[in-house]
Design a protein around this motif. Structure first.
Motif, PDB file in Angstrom:
ATOM      1  N   ARG A 783     -34.357  52.824 -57.740  1.00 35.12           N
ATOM      2  CA  ARG A 783     -34.291  53.514 -59.016  1.00 35.12           C
ATOM      3  C   ARG A 783     -33.467  52.715 -60.018  1.00 35.12           C
ATOM      4  O   ARG A 783     -33.739  52.690 -61.233  1.00 35.12           O
ATOM      5  N   ARG A 786     -35.223  50.352 -62.534  1.00 28.55           N
ATOM      6  CA  ARG A 786     -35.768  50.963 -63.738  1.00 28.55           C
ATOM      7  C   ARG A 786     -34.658  51.325 -64.716  1.00 28.55           C
ATOM      8  O   ARG A 786     -34.781  51.089 -65.944  1.00 28.55           O
ATOM      9  N   VAL A 787     -33.648  51.889 -64.146  1.00 26.91           N
ATOM     10  CA  VAL A 787     -32.497  52.290 -64.991  1.00 26.91           C
ATOM     11  C   VAL A 787     -31.969  51.073 -65.735  1.00 26.91           C
ATOM     12  O   VAL A 787     -31.678  51.118 -66.941  1.00 26.91           O
ATOM     13  N   VAL A 790     -34.272  50.017 -68.586  1.00 28.33           N
ATOM     14  CA  VAL A 790     -34.166  50.904 -69.761  1.00 28.33           C
ATOM     15  C   VAL A 790     -32.831  50.715 -70.453  1.00 28.33           C
ATOM     16  O   VAL A 790     -32.749  50.664 -71.702  1.00 28.33           O
ATOM     17  N   VAL A 794     -31.959  49.620 -74.479  1.00 27.98           N
ATOM     18  CA  VAL A 794     -31.231  50.433 -75.483  1.00 27.98           C
ATOM     19  C   VAL A 794     -29.753  50.068 -75.518  1.00 27.98           C
ATOM     20  O   VAL A 794     -28.899  50.912 -75.804  1.00 27.98           O
ATOM     21  N   GLU A 867     -25.790  54.894 -75.454  1.00 29.34           N
ATOM     22  CA  GLU A 867     -27.112  55.321 -74.976  1.00 29.34           C
ATOM     23  C   GLU A 867     -27.365  54.861 -73.546  1.00 29.34           C
ATOM     24  O   GLU A 867     -27.915  55.638 -72.749  1.00 29.34           O
ATOM     25  N   LYS A 870     -26.092  57.402 -71.286  1.00 25.10           N
ATOM     26  CA  LYS A 870     -26.947  58.582 -71.193  1.00 25.10           C
ATOM     27  C   LYS A 870     -28.150  58.313 -70.297  1.00 25.10           C
ATOM     28  O   LYS A 870     -28.552  59.144 -69.500  1.00 25.10           O
ATOM     29  N   VAL A 871     -28.690  57.148 -70.480  1.00 26.64           N
ATOM     30  CA  VAL A 871     -29.867  56.806 -69.668  1.00 26.64           C
ATOM     31  C   VAL A 871     -29.527  56.775 -68.197  1.00 26.64           C
ATOM     32  O   VAL A 871     -30.281  57.232 -67.331  1.00 26.64           O
ATOM     33  N   ALA A 872     -28.368  56.215 -67.872  1.00 24.38           N
ATOM     34  CA  ALA A 872     -28.020  56.041 -66.456  1.00 24.38           C
ATOM     35  C   ALA A 872     -27.310  57.236 -65.864  1.00 24.38           C
ATOM     36  O   ALA A 872     -26.913  57.204 -64.698  1.00 24.38           O
ATOM     37  N   SER A 873     -27.130  58.283 -66.696  1.00 20.12           N
ATOM     38  CA  SER A 873     -26.282  59.387 -66.224  1.00 20.12           C
ATOM     39  C   SER A 873     -26.872  60.045 -64.963  1.00 20.12           C
ATOM     40  O   SER A 873     -26.138  60.350 -64.003  1.00 20.12           O
ATOM     41  N   ASP A 874     -28.138  60.246 -65.005  1.00 17.50           N
ATOM     42  CA  ASP A 874     -28.738  60.883 -63.835  1.00 17.50           C
ATOM     43  C   ASP A 874     -28.537  60.051 -62.576  1.00 17.50           C
ATOM     44  O   ASP A 874     -28.166  60.549 -61.519  1.00 17.50           O
ATOM     45  N   TRP A 875     -28.823  58.804 -62.740  1.00 16.99           N
ATOM     46  CA  TRP A 875     -28.675  57.920 -61.593  1.00 16.99           C
ATOM     47  C   TRP A 875     -27.265  57.979 -61.058  1.00 16.99           C
ATOM     48  O   TRP A 875     -27.007  58.026 -59.848  1.00 16.99           O
ATOM     49  N   GLU A 878     -26.616  61.126 -59.192  1.00 21.73           N
ATOM     50  CA  GLU A 878     -27.194  61.051 -57.856  1.00 21.73           C
ATOM     51  C   GLU A 878     -26.343  60.173 -56.958  1.00 21.73           C
ATOM     52  O   GLU A 878     -26.096  60.498 -55.804  1.00 21.73           O
TER      53      GLU A 878
END
Lengths: 905, 86
Positions: A783, A786-787, A790, A794, A867, A870-875, A878
């Motif tokens: 994952r 991809r992170v 992205v 940004v 940004e 924010k994009v990597a926050s989910d990762w 997890e």
């Protein structure tokens, strides 16, 4: 054609119709014509095609028709056959209406053509039949008999059936049979002859197999025997008659067999007596020899016992002991009709029992008893037969003798009469003197003849009498008990003797009278002669008979004087005679008295004898009856005893059985109890040992349990750890590698039990990890790529957002900034957080991830700003979850291992 | 929120939305332009272009607005569900 009628559109582009336009045009097509032409052409072609067929008929048409016809027929037949195969009703209609359809359909539809019958199948069946037949034959020959007995048995069946019909006529014939007169017996025998002739042949064959005897003799007797056996069984109730019958017919048979006439009688009594005695003996022997085979046949008929063919002769070739014994019995006693009589006289079961092979002793005993009785009866029958025969002979001779005697007496009387008549000077009778004397002589001759005859017959009769008496005596002596028959025979004998004697007495009396008459005649003659002589002496020339001429006076006077003198003389004589007469009369009377006394004594003695005989007969009869009665009674008693004995035996056996069974039960019970006790002891031992073992085991059980629990805990923790590390291995992509940890965590919770430590640790597992699961490191790694991409795109945008232009520029920057790959953090060097920018951070994170250090990567990613953050926050989230869970799991595993290790000691 | 959107995919989704929106607007503009062109302007081509341009502009504007204020939520209309179905 229809095209021709359609209006041509205005914008047609062909020449000839419509206004001309600038465009190049082609000549208009006349569709109508074209169509017509085309159709005409087509029609022509079709016509040609159609018309072509008739033109080709001439060449090969016949063959073609034949072919089509054959095909059509074949198709039809085939179709019908197929339909018939499917529809049985159709098949039936076909078979009914079309000839030879059945054969055809059968051949075609029913399994095709059959193999031709080579005739070999029959061989097998025949062989089977023969084997079967042989077996049946063996079964039939249950004994070691030749077919003889079986065929005889068949014949007996036949005869029984045939003779059963004659039984009705035979029995009444026997009913009115009384042995006294000869005529009735003669009447009876003819009726016997008829069935004899009917049955002669089969019996003759059956019997002649084993014997050399002449057939007719053998035929008659066994036939009679069989008839007896036949009559016996249906006419069982007419027992006395039936018992009489065999003797009677046996006597007849014996009479038939005894062809030789009586030898000429001898005059002397003792010789006759001896001869008479010998005669029956020899006759009996001859009878025996002649009747042996028939006896054997009769025995077989009556009893169905096996008789070897050899045993039928008198030569005595024994086959087995049993047969020797029986054969001896056969030799001893002729049993021509005894068996039949026995079967009727005794109960049937006896006979049936005796029919079975006497292997078992009671049956054997009974069989022996039966034999003995048979022998007795046979004896009796034989003797009776002989007696009867002799008696008949005697009767004949006696009657003839009596007749002769009477004749003689009559002749004598006649003679006397004649003499008297002749003696009488009165010639007024029908005959002259000469004739009278002639008659006298005739009568004398007749008398002489008659006397001779009478004497002869009397002698013969006496001889016969003696014979019969001897036979009876012998019979009486040989038999155990006198039979009624014998007694009646004796009676007859006595009667006949009496008659004979009386007849003889009559004759003698007549003779005495004749004697007297003769004396009278002699006296008269003498007197006459005397007178004649005297007359002659006086008048010598005068003959008494002839008075010729006249006599002179002197002669007359002398005659008269002589006559007077004679008269005086005679008178004086007469007076004398009268005187003497008295004395003589007295003497004569006295003599007569003595004679009479003698006579009366003789008569009295005779009468006494007769009475004695009668009494003896009656006594014997009564004795015989009493004996019979006692025999019967004894038999019943014996039977009763046997029954009682058997019952007693049964009772005893039952009691014994009960006793034995109870004893057995007791013994068994004891044995069982012993066994049980022993078993119990062993069981107790084992139980004690078991308990010891259990205690020992339980002692270790806690330890084991703890160890197991620890093991379980360890396993559960390890499972959890593994799960956290690997996730769902069956997932297709990294997104689905999450597995809820709740189950494993619960397992660990259970395995942990009450330990607070473990509970706390378990509590530290984040809830989301329990519900949703955690990503394994590999997934996060994937994952991250991809992170990272992205984030790089940004990188220039901060939290406040950005315009599209900024986004575009940032994207450009990411494109231009070369990704140098993972940059490793220099070891030991401190990192200045302010100097880190997105790209560095990303590369550092990637590097640490590559090295498997998720924690470090998470730390780096945590430094992101704007940004990208924010994009990597989910990762990041997890990753944090995973790290937490992993930490917890590791702690748990370590704790579990510690516990396990601790328990191991 | 049937399926949760990952943060890394958020931007991508935003871009998708943006693009879709733009295209829609452009199409709308085009359509209006065509209509105008056909009915009012005698099939001149310029209304079509104009409409398309208007559409594009609108889309661009929306995108920009969306990107500038990323924290603004996009609401969705939720259909009113009757009591029984819930």
């Amino acid at each position: 054609m229809w095209r021709a009628s359609r209006r041509v559109p205005s914008r047609i582009k062909c020449l000839g119709q419509g206004r001309p336009t600038s465009r190049a045009q082609q000549p208009c097509r006349n569709y109508a014509e074209e169509g017509a032409d085309k159709s005409a052409k087509a029609a022509q072609a079709r016509l040609q095609a159609v018309g072509s067929l008739p033109t080709e008929t001439s060449s090969g048409g016949v063959g073609r028709t034949i072919l089509t016809a054959t095909l059509a027929v074949g198709a039809g037949v085939g179709g019908l056959t197929v339909y018939a195969k499917t529809s049985p009703e159709f098949r039936k209609t076909l078979e009914g209406n079309i000839p030879y359809a059945r054969e055809y359909l059968g051949a075609v539809l029913d399994r095709g053509p059959k193999m031709p019958d080579l005739g070999l199948g029959g061989v097998v069946d025949k062989a089977k039949d023969m084997v079967g037949m042989g077996k049946k034959k063996e079964e039939q020959l249950g004994s070691f008999l030749p077919k003889l007995s079986k065929s005889k048995a068949d014949e007996e069946e036949k005869q029984r059936k045939a003779a059963a019909d004659t039984a009705a006529q035979a029995v009444p014939a026997a009913a009115d049979h009384r042995p006294l007169p000869v005529e009735e017996s003669e009447v009876a025998t003819p009726t016997d002859d008829k069935p004899r002739e009917i049955l002669a042949e089969p019996i003759a064959f059956a019997v002649s197999v084993g014997t050399d005897e002449p057939m007719p003799v053998a035929a008659k007797e066994p036939s009679a025997a069989h008839k007896e056996s036949a009559t016996k069984r249906p006419a069982k109730e007419k027992k006395p008659v039936g018992v009489e019958k065999p003797e009677e017919t046996a006597a007849a048979a014996i009479a038939a067999s005894m062809d030789e006439p009586l030898p000429p009688e001898s005059k002397s009594e003792p010789k006759a007596k001896k001869k008479a005695e010998d005669k029956p003996a020899t006759k009996k022997k001859a009878l025996k020899e002649k009747a042996e085979d028939t006896a054997a046949a009769a025995v077989a008929a009556g009893m169905d016992l096996p008789i070897p063919a050899k045993a039928m002769t008198t030569s005595g070739e024994a086959v087995t002991d049993k047969h020797v014994s029986r054969e001896e019995k056969l030799v001893e006693t002729p049993e021509d009709t005894a068996a039949a009589a026995v079967a009727a006289a005794l109960d049937q079961p006896f006979a049936t029992e005796a029919r079975e092979t006497p292997m078992r002793t009671p049956e054997e005993v009974q069989a022996k008893l039966l034999e003995k009785e048979i022998d007795d009866l046979a004896d009796r029958a034989a003797t009776l037969a002989i007696i009867q025969h002799e008696l008949q002979d005697l009767k004949r001779t006696a009657t003839s003798a009596i007749h002769a005697q009477e004749e003689a007496a009559h002749a004598t009387k006649m003679h006397s009469e004649q003499i008297k008549h002749a003696m009488d000077e009165d010639t007024s009778g029908p005959l002259g003197k000469e004739e009278q004397w002639q008659a006298v002589t005739g009568a004398k001759e007749a008398q002489v003849d008659a006397l001779k005859q009478a004497e002869a017959t009397a002698a013969a009769a006496r001889e016969n009498l003696e014979k019969v008496r001897a036979v009876i005596k012998q019979g009486k002596s040989s038999l155990s008990e006198p039979d009624q028959e014998i007694l009646s025979a004796e009676e007859e004998l006595g009667k006949l003797a009496y008659e004979l004697e009386t007849a003889v007495g009559k004759v003698s009396k007549a003779q005495a009278d004749a004697q007297v008459m003769q004396e009278y005649q002699a006296l008269v003659e003498q007197g006459r002669k005397q007178f004649k002589k005297e007359l002659e002496s006086i008048m010598p020339d005068v003959k008494l008979g002839g008075w010729r001429g006249k006599l002179s006076e002197d002669e007359l006077n002398s005659l008269i004087a002589h006559a007077h003198r004679r008269i005086e003389q005679l008178q004086s004589q007469l007076a004398e005679q009268q005187l003497l007469e008295k004395s003589r009369m007295d003497d004569a009377l006295a003599r007569q008295r003595t004679e009479d006394e003698k006579e009366t004594l003789a008569l009295l003695s005779r009468e006494l004898e007769r009475q004695k005989r009668e009494l003896a007969l009656a006594q014997d009869l009564r004795i015989a009856q009493a004996r019979d009665q006692y025999e019967a009674e004894m038999r019943t008693q014996l039977r009763r005893q046997a029954g009682a004995h058997s019952e007693h035996l049964q009772d005893v056996l039952r009691v014994q059985e009960q006793e034995l069974s109870s004893k057995h039960q007791a013994e068994m019970h004891d044995a069982l109890m012993d066994e049980r006790d022993r078993y119990q002891v062993k069981l107790n031992e084992a139980m004690a040992r078991l308990r010891g073992v259990e205690a020992a085991i339980e002692g270790r059980a806690d330890i084991e349990r703890e160890a197991r629990k620890a093991q379980e805990l360890l396993i559960a923790c390890e499972t959890l750890k593994r799960l956290i590390n690997t996730g769902n291995e069956e997932a297709a992509s990294w997104e689905e590698r999450r597995i809820p940890l709740s189950r494993e965590v619960n397992t660990v919770k259970e395995a942990a039990g009450d330990s607070k430590f473990f509970q706390t640790l378990l509590g530290s597992v984040p809830q989301q990890a329990m519900e949703a699961g955690v990503f394994p490191e590999d997934s996060l790694r994937q994952r991250f790529l991809r992170v990272k991409r992205v984030c790089r795109r940004v990188a220039m945008i901060d939290e406040t957002g950005g315009t599209l232009f900024q986004f575009f520029v940032s994207y450009l920057q990411s494109l231009l900034l070369v990704d140098a790959g993972r940059r490793s953090l220099p070891p030991g060097k401190e990192v200045d957080p302010k100097k880190l920018d997105t790209f560095t951070l990303l590369s550092y994170a990637e590097h640490s991830l590559e090295n498997g250090d998720l924690e470090q990567a998470a730390r780096f990613m945590n430094q992101l700003k704007g940004e990208p953050r924010k994009v990597a926050s989910d990762w990041l989230e997890e990753a944090r979850l995973t790290l937490e869970a992993r930490q917890a799991a590791q702690a748990l595993a370590a704790a579990a291992a510690a516990v396990g290790l601790g328990n191991l000691v | 929120m049937a399926a949760e959107v990952r943060s890394e995919d958020e931007l991508g989704k935003k871009w998708d939305r943006c693009l879709a929106d733009t295209i829609v607007k452009m199409g709308g503009g085009l359509a209006v332009g065509v209509v105008f062109s056909v009915f009012l302007f005698k099939r001149r081509p310029w209304p079509v272009a104009f409409g398309t341009g208007v559409g594009l502009g609108m889309g661009y504007s929306n995108c920009q607005h969306d990107f500038r204020n990323p924290n603004l939520l996009h609401g969705t209309f939720v259909k009113k569900i009757e009591k029984g179905e819930k």
